[in-house]
Design a protein around this motif. Structure first.
Motif, PDB file in Angstrom:
ATOM      1  N   MET A  14       0.838  -1.199   0.000  1.00 13.48           N
ATOM      2  CA  MET A  14       0.000   0.000   0.000  1.00 13.48           C
ATOM      3  C   MET A  14       0.873   1.249   0.000  1.00 13.48           C
ATOM      4  O   MET A  14       1.747   1.417   0.845  1.00 13.48           O
ATOM      5  CB  MET A  14      -0.893  -0.017   1.249  1.00 13.48           C
ATOM      6  N   LEU A  15       0.629   2.129  -0.960  1.00  8.09           N
ATOM      7  CA  LEU A  15       1.365   3.389  -1.012  1.00  8.09           C
ATOM      8  C   LEU A  15       0.931   4.346   0.092  1.00  8.09           C
ATOM      9  O   LEU A  15       1.736   5.105   0.630  1.00  8.09           O
ATOM     10  CB  LEU A  15       1.133   4.064  -2.366  1.00  8.09           C
ATOM     11  N   PHE A  16      -0.334   4.318   0.411  1.00  9.78           N
ATOM     12  CA  PHE A  16      -0.952   5.291   1.304  1.00  9.78           C
ATOM     13  C   PHE A  16      -0.469   5.111   2.746  1.00  9.78           C
ATOM     14  O   PHE A  16      -0.557   4.027   3.319  1.00  9.78           O
ATOM     15  CB  PHE A  16      -2.466   5.116   1.239  1.00  9.78           C
ATOM     16  N   ASN A  17       0.029   6.193   3.335  1.00  7.93           N
ATOM     17  CA  ASN A  17       0.464   6.178   4.728  1.00  7.93           C
ATOM     18  C   ASN A  17      -0.758   6.487   5.596  1.00  7.93           C
ATOM     19  O   ASN A  17      -0.995   7.627   6.010  1.00  7.93           O
ATOM     20  CB  ASN A  17       1.569   7.217   4.954  1.00  7.93           C
ATOM     21  N   LYS A  18      -1.528   5.444   5.842  1.00 12.38           N
ATOM     22  CA  LYS A  18      -2.823   5.599   6.497  1.00 12.38           C
ATOM     23  C   LYS A  18      -2.694   6.189   7.902  1.00 12.38           C
ATOM     24  O   LYS A  18      -3.437   7.110   8.274  1.00 12.38           O
ATOM     25  CB  LYS A  18      -3.525   4.239   6.578  1.00 12.38           C
ATOM     26  N   THR A  19      -1.751   5.687   8.668  1.00 14.24           N
ATOM     27  CA  THR A  19      -1.587   6.181  10.043  1.00 14.24           C
ATOM     28  C   THR A  19      -1.240   7.667  10.055  1.00 14.24           C
ATOM     29  O   THR A  19      -1.779   8.449  10.842  1.00 14.24           O
ATOM     30  CB  THR A  19      -0.496   5.380  10.766  1.00 14.24           C
ATOM     31  N   ARG A  20      -0.342   8.067   9.168  1.00 14.99           N
ATOM     32  CA  ARG A  20       0.058   9.473   9.099  1.00 14.99           C
ATOM     33  C   ARG A  20      -1.124  10.343   8.649  1.00 14.99           C
ATOM     34  O   ARG A  20      -1.333  11.445   9.178  1.00 14.99           O
ATOM     35  CB  ARG A  20       1.230   9.606   8.133  1.00 14.99           C
ATOM     36  N   ALA A  21      -1.899   9.864   7.694  1.00 11.20           N
ATOM     37  CA  ALA A  21      -3.074  10.609   7.246  1.00 11.20           C
ATOM     38  C   ALA A  21      -4.065  10.800   8.392  1.00 11.20           C
ATOM     39  O   ALA A  21      -4.614  11.894   8.587  1.00 11.20           O
ATOM     40  CB  ALA A  21      -3.736   9.887   6.080  1.00 11.20           C
ATOM     41  N   GLN A  22      -4.285   9.755   9.164  1.00  5.43           N
ATOM     42  CA  GLN A  22      -5.220   9.847  10.298  1.00  5.43           C
ATOM     43  C   GLN A  22      -4.727  10.845  11.334  1.00  5.43           C
ATOM     44  O   GLN A  22      -5.520  11.594  11.908  1.00  5.43           O
ATOM     45  CB  GLN A  22      -5.410   8.462  10.920  1.00  5.43           C
ATOM     46  N   GLU A  23      -3.418  10.861  11.571  1.00  5.43           N
ATOM     47  CA  GLU A  23      -2.864  11.824  12.528  1.00  5.43           C
ATOM     48  C   GLU A  23      -3.138  13.260  12.068  1.00  5.43           C
ATOM     49  O   GLU A  23      -3.544  14.113  12.865  1.00  5.43           O
ATOM     50  CB  GLU A  23      -1.360  11.593  12.682  1.00  5.43           C
ATOM     51  N   TYR A  24      -2.903  13.536  10.788  1.00  6.84           N
ATOM     52  CA  TYR A  24      -3.162  14.876  10.264  1.00  6.84           C
ATOM     53  C   TYR A  24      -4.649  15.201  10.293  1.00  6.84           C
ATOM     54  O   TYR A  24      -5.046  16.350  10.561  1.00  6.84           O
ATOM     55  CB  TYR A  24      -2.613  15.009   8.845  1.00  6.84           C
ATOM     56  N   MET A  25      -5.479  14.225  10.034  1.00  7.46           N
ATOM     57  CA  MET A  25      -6.919  14.456  10.049  1.00  7.46           C
ATOM     58  C   MET A  25      -7.399  14.797  11.459  1.00  7.46           C
ATOM     59  O   MET A  25      -8.194  15.726  11.655  1.00  7.46           O
ATOM     60  CB  MET A  25      -7.651  13.235   9.496  1.00  7.46           C
ATOM     61  N   HIS A  26      -6.942  14.057  12.455  1.00 10.88           N
ATOM     62  CA  HIS A  26      -7.297  14.354  13.847  1.00 10.88           C
ATOM     63  C   HIS A  26      -6.821  15.751  14.230  1.00 10.88           C
ATOM     64  O   HIS A  26      -7.544  16.526  14.875  1.00 10.88           O
ATOM     65  CB  HIS A  26      -6.683  13.310  14.781  1.00 10.88           C
ATOM     66  N   ARG A  27      -5.586  16.071  13.809  1.00  9.94           N
ATOM     67  CA  ARG A  27      -4.989  17.341  14.178  1.00  9.94           C
ATOM     68  C   ARG A  27      -5.749  18.523  13.577  1.00  9.94           C
ATOM     69  O   ARG A  27      -5.876  19.585  14.198  1.00  9.94           O
ATOM     70  CB  ARG A  27      -3.535  17.349  13.702  1.00  9.94           C
TER      71      ARG A  27
END
Length: 416
Positions: A1-14
């Motif tokens: 998977m190319l998508f850095n899901k955990t990092r995306a979720q962190e930015y979304m929460h932030r």
């Protein structure tokens, strides 16, 4: 998977975002692994004369909510490219255009899934209609919705705002760039393969260079070798008598040439970008000394590329090294590498700008992080004499940086 899901979720929460929507071909690929060769090239007028280039009817979308499964909206003509994606919720729009008058033949499970998608009842005339349907099905009609505005046509933007009057629509174009800076293992593997293919092909091609030969022969050999390994051509640039850089290969090599060369390919969507110096004669002591300056310049930048260090620190170290050699006519710098030939961070002097959209606002002088892939490069152009160049790729690790792959830049390449 190319998508850095955990990092995306962190930015979304932030940033308080409930769902991200990618609109450009490169970020749709990043979110979903979906790739279609024509997506970056196609314009609406190519099928409908007189239509605007950015017609809403040619769009596609990748949707990543904080809660629930991700989704993909694509043209029915190209939905078969989604047979083996990690994103399973695929939607189409318009008429599937298939001739169902004959009995259905045998299909694999993956093919049957796409067949079912194509024949699923739906009332979406356009991709934006399908996007709105997905968001409504997920209960996101009044959500904080981050949309990549840079890949969105004005008509599509108007349709989304009209279709979701209670939602908060926010530009997340730069948020996505910040997510993409840190690579997943899948993207790292692709970047390594891309770099290995490019390096081997370039060294083989450059070894064949001869005075009196068109540099087109060198470029063509590079193209052929990367193609054998499953990569696509991106670029092969070269210096012309120290006057600048060319990509049209009609130059005839001479026995006096010392050339900047820069080359790169694309492997499964991942870019490589590297460079060296090609010399058709033994360089003078002065040129060897300047090449040494470039080599030490890159080495000084690497020393500064540690987690937490600002991007500008590496560039400052590169400049300081060149200055010790009395070299001021150069532009040593660096950049991230990924699904585009230049990702964030960009390794330049601190310009005091900010990277911002409706979801993020951070200084442009970004701190380095583990699993960034970064290029450092430096060149010198000397009119009538030639041009020198070094460019290499590095991976940021917990303890510093290391070469992404072996790339020997100790001396200019001099064919036998």
């Amino acid at each position: 998977m190319l998508f850095n899901k955990t990092r995306a979720q962190e930015y979304m929460h932030r940033s308080g975002v409930d769902v991200l929507v990618a609109t450009s071909p490169v970020n749709i690929t990043y979110f979903s692994d979906y790739r279609c060769w024509i997506d970056p090239l196609f314009k609406a007028y190519m099928m409908a004369p007189g239509a605007p280039s950015d017609s809403e009817s040619t769009a596609a979308y990748a949707i990543f909510p904080l809660e629930g499964e991700p989704a993909l909206v694509v043209s029915p003509t190209f939905a078969v490219n989604a047979t083996d994606l990690w994103v399973r919720d695929v939607h189409i729009f318009g008429d599937h255009g298939l001739d169902d008058s004959l009995p259905l033949g045998n299909l694999s499970d993956a093919e049957q899934r796409i067949y079912d998608v194509l024949h699923r009842p739906q009332q979406n005339a356009t991709p934006t209609d399908a996007l709105l349907s997905v968001l409504k099905e997920r209960g996101l009609t009044d959500a904080q919705i981050g949309i990549e505005m840079e890949g969105l046509s004005p008509r599509a933007k108007t349709a989304i705002e009209a279709g979701l009057p209670k939602a908060q629509i926010r530009d997340c174009s730069n948020l996505i760039r910040l997510v993409r800076m840190v690579k997943t293992q899948d993207e790292l593997s692709r970047l390594i393969c891309s770099a290995e293919i490019s390096e081997a092909a370039a060294m083989e091609a450059l070894a064949l260079a001869r005075p009196g030969q068109p540099i087109a022969d060198v470029v063509q050999h590079y193209r052929q070798q990367i193609a054998k390994d499953g990569a696509d051509f991106d670029h092969f640039a070269f210096g012309v008598r120290g006057l600048g850089l060319a990509t049209e290969p009609n130059y005839i090599l001479t026995d006096n040439d010392i050339l900047y060369v820069d080359f790169g390919c694309i492997y499964e969507g991942a870019f490589s970008d590297s460079g060296t110096t090609l010399t058709m004669r033994e360089p003078s002591a002065v040129l060897i000394e300047r090449h040494r300056a470039l080599r030490e310049c890159v080495g000084a930048g690497v020393e500064e590329m540690t987690p937490g260090a600002k991007a500008s620190a590496a560039q400052a170290a590169m400049w300081k090294t060149l200055h010790t050699y009395g070299i001021t006519a150069s532009s040593p710098h660096g950049h991230g590498l990924g699904l585009e030939v230049r990702d964030y961070p960009i390794i330049v002097a601190n310009n005091a700008l900010r990277i911002h959209d409706d979801c993020v606002d951070v200084p442009s002088d970004l701190p380095l992080e583990v699993n960034m892939v970064l290029n450092l490069e430096a060149m010198i152009s000397m009119p009538g004499v030639g041009s020198l160049h070094i460019e290499q790729s590095f991976l940021v690790t917990p303890s510093g940086s290391r070469p992404l792959i072996p790339q020997d830049r100790t001396r200019p390449v001099q064919p036998n």
